[in-house]
Scaffold this motif. Structure first.
Motif, PDB file in Angstrom:
ATOM      1  N   VAL A 230       0.859  -1.186   0.000  1.00  8.38           N
ATOM      2  CA  VAL A 230       0.000   0.000   0.000  1.00  8.38           C
ATOM      3  C   VAL A 230       0.894   1.235   0.000  1.00  8.38           C
ATOM      4  O   VAL A 230       1.661   1.455   0.937  1.00  8.38           O
ATOM      5  N   VAL A 231       0.769   2.057  -1.050  1.00  6.72           N
ATOM      6  CA  VAL A 231       1.715   3.155  -1.252  1.00  6.72           C
ATOM      7  C   VAL A 231       1.074   4.534  -1.161  1.00  6.72           C
ATOM      8  O   VAL A 231       1.756   5.548  -1.380  1.00  6.72           O
ATOM      9  N   ALA A 232      -0.225   4.616  -0.855  1.00  6.16           N
ATOM     10  CA  ALA A 232      -0.872   5.920  -0.709  1.00  6.16           C
ATOM     11  C   ALA A 232      -2.163   5.777   0.081  1.00  6.16           C
ATOM     12  O   ALA A 232      -2.788   4.715   0.109  1.00  6.16           O
ATOM     13  N   VAL A 233      -2.562   6.878   0.713  1.00  9.84           N
ATOM     14  CA  VAL A 233      -3.846   6.973   1.398  1.00  9.84           C
ATOM     15  C   VAL A 233      -4.871   7.535   0.413  1.00  9.84           C
ATOM     16  O   VAL A 233      -4.674   8.599  -0.167  1.00  9.84           O
ATOM     17  N   GLY A 234      -5.947   6.824   0.208  1.00  8.20           N
ATOM     18  CA  GLY A 234      -6.976   7.272  -0.725  1.00  8.20           C
ATOM     19  C   GLY A 234      -7.496   6.095  -1.539  1.00  8.20           C
ATOM     20  O   GLY A 234      -7.027   4.968  -1.362  1.00  8.20           O
ATOM     21  N   GLU A 235      -8.445   6.264  -2.276  1.00  4.96           N
ATOM     22  CA  GLU A 235      -8.944   7.479  -2.860  1.00  4.96           C
ATOM     23  C   GLU A 235      -9.851   8.181  -1.850  1.00  4.96           C
ATOM     24  O   GLU A 235     -10.819   7.600  -1.368  1.00  4.96           O
ATOM     25  N   CYS A 236      -9.525   9.429  -1.566  1.00  4.88           N
ATOM     26  CA  CYS A 236     -10.322  10.198  -0.618  1.00  4.88           C
ATOM     27  C   CYS A 236     -10.424  11.631  -1.100  1.00  4.88           C
ATOM     28  O   CYS A 236      -9.645  12.066  -1.952  1.00  4.88           O
ATOM     29  N   GLY A 237     -11.387  12.357  -0.567  1.00  3.76           N
ATOM     30  CA  GLY A 237     -11.527  13.745  -0.972  1.00  3.76           C
ATOM     31  C   GLY A 237     -12.955  14.233  -0.879  1.00  3.76           C
ATOM     32  O   GLY A 237     -13.703  13.842   0.023  1.00  3.76           O
ATOM     33  N   LEU A 238     -13.341  15.077  -1.847  1.00  8.83           N
ATOM     34  CA  LEU A 238     -14.660  15.702  -1.854  1.00  8.83           C
ATOM     35  C   LEU A 238     -15.283  15.589  -3.237  1.00  8.83           C
ATOM     36  O   LEU A 238     -14.602  15.783  -4.246  1.00  8.83           O
ATOM     37  N   ASP A 239     -16.580  15.288  -3.275  1.00  7.06           N
ATOM     38  CA  ASP A 239     -17.329  15.232  -4.533  1.00  7.06           C
ATOM     39  C   ASP A 239     -18.680  15.884  -4.311  1.00  7.06           C
ATOM     40  O   ASP A 239     -19.599  15.261  -3.782  1.00  7.06           O
ATOM     41  N   PHE A 240     -18.773  17.155  -4.698  1.00  9.53           N
ATOM     42  CA  PHE A 240     -20.021  17.894  -4.544  1.00  9.53           C
ATOM     43  C   PHE A 240     -20.861  17.857  -5.811  1.00  9.53           C
ATOM     44  O   PHE A 240     -21.839  18.588  -5.932  1.00  9.53           O
ATOM     45  N   ASN A 241     -20.461  16.979  -6.754  1.00 10.94           N
ATOM     46  CA  ASN A 241     -21.214  16.849  -7.998  1.00 10.94           C
ATOM     47  C   ASN A 241     -22.490  16.054  -7.793  1.00 10.94           C
ATOM     48  O   ASN A 241     -23.560  16.443  -8.247  1.00 10.94           O
ATOM     49  N   ARG A 242     -22.382  14.944  -7.076  1.00 10.22           N
ATOM     50  CA  ARG A 242     -23.543  14.080  -6.856  1.00 10.22           C
ATOM     51  C   ARG A 242     -23.980  14.036  -5.390  1.00 10.22           C
ATOM     52  O   ARG A 242     -25.130  13.719  -5.097  1.00 10.22           O
ATOM     53  N   ASN A 243     -23.042  14.283  -4.493  1.00 12.47           N
ATOM     54  CA  ASN A 243     -23.368  14.287  -3.062  1.00 12.47           C
ATOM     55  C   ASN A 243     -24.070  13.005  -2.623  1.00 12.47           C
ATOM     56  O   ASN A 243     -25.093  13.039  -1.929  1.00 12.47           O
ATOM     57  N   PHE A 244     -23.503  11.854  -3.012  1.00 14.55           N
ATOM     58  CA  PHE A 244     -24.029  10.587  -2.517  1.00 14.55           C
ATOM     59  C   PHE A 244     -23.902  10.512  -1.000  1.00 14.55           C
ATOM     60  O   PHE A 244     -24.688   9.835  -0.336  1.00 14.55           O
ATOM     61  N   SER A 245     -22.874  11.154  -0.451  1.00 13.07           N
ATOM     62  CA  SER A 245     -22.782  11.421   0.982  1.00 13.07           C
ATOM     63  C   SER A 245     -22.842  12.927   1.151  1.00 13.07           C
ATOM     64  O   SER A 245     -22.426  13.681   0.268  1.00 13.07           O
ATOM     65  N   SER A 246     -23.348  13.380   2.282  1.00 14.72           N
ATOM     66  CA  SER A 246     -23.505  14.816   2.487  1.00 14.72           C
ATOM     67  C   SER A 246     -22.138  15.497   2.541  1.00 14.72           C
ATOM     68  O   SER A 246     -21.131  14.876   2.906  1.00 14.72           O
ATOM     69  N   PRO A 247     -22.073  16.784   2.186  1.00 15.19           N
ATOM     70  CA  PRO A 247     -20.803  17.502   2.309  1.00 15.19           C
ATOM     71  C   PRO A 247     -20.207  17.425   3.715  1.00 15.19           C
ATOM     72  O   PRO A 247     -18.986  17.306   3.859  1.00 15.19           O
ATOM     73  N   THR A 248     -21.056  17.450   4.731  1.00 15.55           N
ATOM     74  CA  THR A 248     -20.555  17.343   6.104  1.00 15.55           C
ATOM     75  C   THR A 248     -19.870  16.009   6.343  1.00 15.55           C
ATOM     76  O   THR A 248     -18.769  15.948   6.920  1.00 15.55           O
ATOM     77  N   ASP A 249     -20.499  14.910   5.903  1.00 15.84           N
ATOM     78  CA  ASP A 249     -19.895  13.583   6.059  1.00 15.84           C
ATOM     79  C   ASP A 249     -18.626  13.468   5.228  1.00 15.84           C
ATOM     80  O   ASP A 249     -17.639  12.842   5.653  1.00 15.84           O
TER      81      ASP A 249
END
Length: 294
Positions: free
Chosen positions: A119-138
């Motif tokens: 394992v060579v990186a942490v992720g895939e992580c970040g923000l996706d406000f295009n669809r908001n399958f999870s709320s921006p707060t989460d």
């Protein structure tokens, strides 16, 4: 990447026809070895012909693959594949679409994965406000927790951002002195967002989105703004099949063997040599993921 199993035996005899999937017109060998920094090879579409997929990648001179871990299940699967086949490495994180599932137990499991050598990186992580399958707060809660894991582990970050550039930049600025390297994978944003990431000394991953005249044309206009020592290439397969392919492909599944077509597109719009782009992006990826040390 010499594709062998962990027992160092050749692939199955059925691989004699490993290139049947690609028409002759699509068999494009890169001038130098490539690193695909985003390959979703745990996707179910690869379950029946994975060894052939790896052989086609090898034939195309795509010698190193970073398998994307978008949740615990797929990160564990990716790590397992890395133990089977040399030349494969993995990331481990929670995609913002699933950020509502972040928990203390998941954080512990991810921390354990980050200690594994493949394992060579942490992720895939970040923000996706295009669809908001999870709320921006989460999304922000899970993202900040994974930024903390990156600080703790010292691993680089494999970031996802869609329609959230301003907020992503705000968060990353507050963490920049603590995290190591970070790449915004599959960058599709605007020039101002790109320059914000570059000002933070981040890396940029480009995909077949660039080859799509319907929605990727704007990327061509500022492609030269990205220094080659900050640029990496990826297929994001099985998604984002390049639209610059000279022949039709059965089905719509993208795969690592098609990465040279993306490199060709980048070289064209940068008005430079394909070999230069191929060599520079591979060297950048090896440094970024510290592959010389593995």
């Amino acid at each position: 990447m010499t594709v062998q199993t962990s027992e160092e035996r050749p692939l199955a005899a059925s691989s004699d026809n490993f290139d049947d999937f690609l028409p002759e017109a699509l068999r494009f060998t890169a001038p130098t070895e490539l690193v695909d920094i985003g390959a979703n090879l745990t996707h179910e579409s690869f379950s029946r012909d994975l060894e052939a997929v790896l052989q086609r990648a090898n034939a195309a001179n795509v010698t190193t693959l970073i398998l994307t871990g978008t949740d615990l299940e797929h990160a564990e699967q990716a790590a397992a594949l890395c133990r089977r086949f040399p030349g494969l490495y993995a990331t481990a994180g929670l995609h913002p679409h699933d950020a509502s599932h972040w928990s203390s137990s998941l954080e512990t499991a991810m921390r354990d994965l980050h200690r594994q050598p493949e394992v060579v990186a942490v992720g895939e992580c970040g923000l996706d406000f295009n669809r908001n399958f999870s709320s921006p707060t989460d999304q922000e809660r899970a993202f900040e927790a994974q930024l903390g894991l990156a600080v703790e582990s010292g691993l680089p970050l494999f970031l996802h951002e869609r329609d959230a550039g301003r907020r992503m930049l705000e968060i990353l600025r507050s963490w920049r002195d603590d995290i190591s390297h970070a790449v915004v994978h599959c960058f599709t944003g605007e020039r101002d967002t790109l320059h914000g990431y570059l000002d933070l000394d981040l890396h940029i991953g480009l995909t077949g989105w660039l080859c799509d005249e319907r929605r990727g044309y704007h990327l061509r206009e500022f492609l030269n703004d990205i220094p080659l020592n900050r640029l990496m290439v990826e297929t994001d397969c099985p998604y984002l099949l390049p639209r610059n392919l000279p022949a039709k492909l059965k089905g719509r599944r993208n795969e690592p063997a098609l990465l040279p077509w993306i490199v060709q597109e980048i070289a064209h719009w940068r008005d430079t040599d394909q070999a230069e782009v191929a060599h520079a992006t591979a060297e950048t990826a090896r440094r970024f993921f510290r592959l010389e040390e593995t």
